[in-house]
Design a protein around this motif. Structure first.
Motif, PDB file in Angstrom:
ATOM      1  N   ALA A  49       1.056  -1.056   0.021  1.00 33.03           N
ATOM      2  CA  ALA A  49       0.104   0.036  -0.027  1.00 33.03           C
ATOM      3  C   ALA A  49       1.046   1.183   0.045  1.00 33.03           C
ATOM      4  CB  ALA A  49      -0.891  -0.143   1.219  1.00 33.03           C
ATOM      5  N   PRO A  57      -4.973   6.553  -0.963  1.00 31.07           N
ATOM      6  CA  PRO A  57      -3.978   5.363  -0.982  1.00 31.07           C
ATOM      7  C   PRO A  57      -4.042   4.601  -2.250  1.00 31.07           C
ATOM      8  CG  PRO A  57      -6.530   4.971  -0.211  1.00 31.07           C
ATOM      9  CD  PRO A  57      -6.181   6.552  -0.567  1.00 31.07           C
ATOM     10  N   TYR A  59      -3.432   0.154  -3.246  1.00 29.37           N
ATOM     11  CA  TYR A  59      -3.317  -1.168  -2.726  1.00 29.37           C
ATOM     12  C   TYR A  59      -3.115  -2.152  -3.720  1.00 29.37           C
ATOM     13  CZ  TYR A  59      -5.875   0.927   1.368  1.00 29.37           C
ATOM     14  OH  TYR A  59      -6.070   1.692   2.336  1.00 29.37           O
ATOM     15  N   LYS A  64      -6.866  -5.435  -1.270  1.00 29.09           N
ATOM     16  CA  LYS A  64      -8.120  -4.578  -1.370  1.00 29.09           C
ATOM     17  C   LYS A  64      -9.056  -5.153  -0.632  1.00 29.09           C
ATOM     18  CE  LYS A  64      -6.941  -2.154  -5.571  1.00 29.09           C
ATOM     19  NZ  LYS A  64      -7.378  -2.196  -6.877  1.00 29.09           N
ATOM     20  N   THR A  68      -6.018  -1.468   5.369  1.00 25.80           N
ATOM     21  CA  THR A  68      -6.349  -0.300   5.153  1.00 25.80           C
ATOM     22  C   THR A  68      -5.021   0.635   5.515  1.00 25.80           C
ATOM     23  OG1 THR A  68      -8.591  -0.362   5.824  1.00 25.80           O
ATOM     24  CG2 THR A  68      -7.601   2.019   5.817  1.00 25.80           C
ATOM     25  N   LEU A  80      -0.800   0.550   9.362  1.00 21.65           N
ATOM     26  CA  LEU A  80      -1.313  -0.352   8.402  1.00 21.65           C
ATOM     27  C   LEU A  80      -2.344  -1.380   9.041  1.00 21.65           C
ATOM     28  CD1 LEU A  80      -1.441  -1.450   5.301  1.00 21.65           C
ATOM     29  CD2 LEU A  80       0.055  -3.044   5.801  1.00 21.65           C
TER      30      LEU A  80
END
Length: 122
Positions: A49, A57, A59, A64, A68, A80
Protein backbone atom coordinates in the motif's frame (compact mmCIF):
# COMPACT_ATOMS: atom_id res chain seq x y z
CA UNK A 1 19.16 11.36 9.42
CA UNK A 2 15.99 9.67 8.24
CA UNK A 3 14.72 6.89 10.46
CA UNK A 4 11.70 4.65 9.97
CA UNK A 5 10.81 2.29 12.79
CA UNK A 6 8.10 -0.32 12.36
CA UNK A 7 6.18 -2.04 15.12
CA UNK A 8 3.11 -4.20 15.58
CA UNK A 9 4.03 -7.40 13.82
CA UNK A 10 3.36 -10.80 15.31
CA UNK A 11 1.65 -14.14 14.88
CA UNK A 12 -2.06 -14.52 14.30
CA UNK A 13 -4.45 -17.16 13.03
CA UNK A 14 -6.11 -16.86 9.66
CA UNK A 15 -9.04 -14.46 9.80
CA UNK A 16 -7.42 -12.40 12.53
CA UNK A 17 -6.16 -8.82 12.52
CA UNK A 18 -2.94 -6.95 13.13
CA UNK A 19 -2.07 -3.29 13.04
CA UNK A 20 1.38 -2.20 11.95
CA UNK A 21 2.77 1.22 12.70
CA UNK A 22 5.77 3.10 11.35
CA UNK A 23 7.27 6.10 13.14
CA UNK A 24 9.23 8.45 10.88
CA UNK A 25 11.84 11.03 11.87
CA UNK A 26 14.45 13.16 10.16
CA UNK A 27 12.27 14.17 7.22
CA UNK A 28 9.43 16.51 6.33
CA UNK A 29 6.92 13.74 6.72
CA UNK A 30 3.85 15.56 5.41
CA UNK A 31 5.62 16.14 2.06
CA UNK A 32 6.48 12.54 1.30
CA UNK A 33 4.70 9.61 -0.24
CA UNK A 34 4.80 6.69 2.20
CA UNK A 35 4.38 3.00 1.65
CA UNK A 36 4.20 -0.47 3.11
CA UNK A 37 6.01 -3.36 1.43
CA UNK A 38 6.37 -7.04 2.17
CA UNK A 39 8.69 -9.84 1.27
CA UNK A 40 8.21 -13.51 1.95
CA UNK A 41 11.08 -16.02 1.77
CA UNK A 42 12.03 -16.84 -1.82
CA UNK A 43 9.52 -14.33 -3.21
CA UNK A 44 9.75 -10.93 -4.83
CA UNK A 45 9.11 -7.86 -2.73
CA UNK A 46 5.58 -6.49 -3.12
CA UNK A 47 4.23 -3.00 -2.67
CA UNK A 48 1.32 -3.55 -0.29
CA UNK A 49 0.00 0.00 0.00
CA UNK A 50 1.06 3.56 -0.64
CA UNK A 51 -0.39 6.88 0.40
CA UNK A 52 0.42 10.25 -1.09
CA UNK A 53 0.57 13.65 0.61
CA UNK A 54 -3.15 14.15 -0.01
CA UNK A 55 -3.92 10.91 1.81
CA UNK A 56 -4.84 9.05 -1.38
CA UNK A 57 -4.18 5.34 -0.92
CA UNK A 58 -3.25 2.70 -3.44
CA UNK A 59 -3.34 -1.03 -2.66
CA UNK A 60 -2.00 -4.30 -3.91
CA UNK A 61 -4.93 -6.09 -5.55
CA UNK A 62 -4.78 -9.06 -3.19
CA UNK A 63 -5.19 -6.91 -0.06
CA UNK A 64 -7.94 -4.58 -1.26
CA UNK A 65 -10.89 -4.62 1.10
CA UNK A 66 -8.81 -6.21 3.87
CA UNK A 67 -5.99 -3.74 4.53
CA UNK A 68 -6.25 -0.03 5.26
CA UNK A 69 -3.31 2.38 5.17
CA UNK A 70 -3.44 5.66 7.06
CA UNK A 71 -1.04 8.44 7.87
CA UNK A 72 -0.89 10.97 10.70
CA UNK A 73 1.07 14.05 9.68
CA UNK A 74 1.12 15.37 13.25
CA UNK A 75 2.54 12.22 14.84
CA UNK A 76 4.61 11.33 11.75
CA UNK A 77 3.19 7.83 11.70
CA UNK A 78 2.04 5.46 9.01
CA UNK A 79 -0.30 2.65 9.99
CA UNK A 80 -1.46 -0.47 8.21
CA UNK A 81 -4.61 -2.09 9.57
CA UNK A 82 -4.72 -5.68 8.37
CA UNK A 83 -7.97 -7.59 8.72
CA UNK A 84 -9.12 -11.02 7.51
CA UNK A 85 -5.49 -12.10 7.36
CA UNK A 86 -4.55 -15.10 5.26
CA UNK A 87 -1.54 -17.43 5.43
CA UNK A 88 -0.32 -15.91 2.16
CA UNK A 89 0.03 -12.56 3.96
CA UNK A 90 2.92 -14.03 5.94
CA UNK A 91 6.01 -11.93 5.25
CA UNK A 92 8.40 -9.35 6.59
CA UNK A 93 6.68 -5.99 6.31
CA UNK A 94 8.65 -2.81 5.68
CA UNK A 95 7.80 0.87 5.83
CA UNK A 96 9.41 3.19 3.30
CA UNK A 97 9.34 6.77 2.11
CA UNK A 98 9.52 8.09 -1.42
CA UNK A 99 11.14 11.20 -2.87
CA UNK A 100 7.74 12.32 -4.17
CA UNK A 101 4.45 13.94 -3.21
CA UNK A 102 2.10 12.11 -5.59
CA UNK A 103 2.03 9.10 -7.90
CA UNK A 104 4.11 7.23 -5.36
CA UNK A 105 4.14 4.03 -7.39
CA UNK A 106 6.16 5.72 -10.15
CA UNK A 107 9.16 6.20 -7.86
CA UNK A 108 11.60 4.04 -5.95
CA UNK A 109 11.57 4.37 -2.16
CA UNK A 110 14.51 6.29 -0.78
CA UNK A 111 14.53 5.15 2.86
CA UNK A 112 13.47 1.91 4.52
CA UNK A 113 12.69 0.68 7.99
CA UNK A 114 14.15 -2.49 9.44
CA UNK A 115 10.95 -4.48 9.03
CA UNK A 116 8.49 -6.30 11.24
CA UNK A 117 7.48 -9.95 10.84
CA UNK A 118 3.88 -10.97 10.26
CA UNK A 119 3.03 -14.66 10.46
CA UNK A 120 -0.46 -15.96 9.72
CA UNK A 121 -1.21 -19.59 10.52
CA UNK A 122 -4.03 -21.62 9.01
Amino acid sequence: QVQLVESGGGSVQAGGSLRLSCLASGLTYSRRCMGWFRQAPDKERETVATVDVNDNPRYLESVKGRFTVSRDNVKNTLDLQMDSLKPQDTAMYYCATYPAYYDCHLYRPSYWGQGTQVTVSS
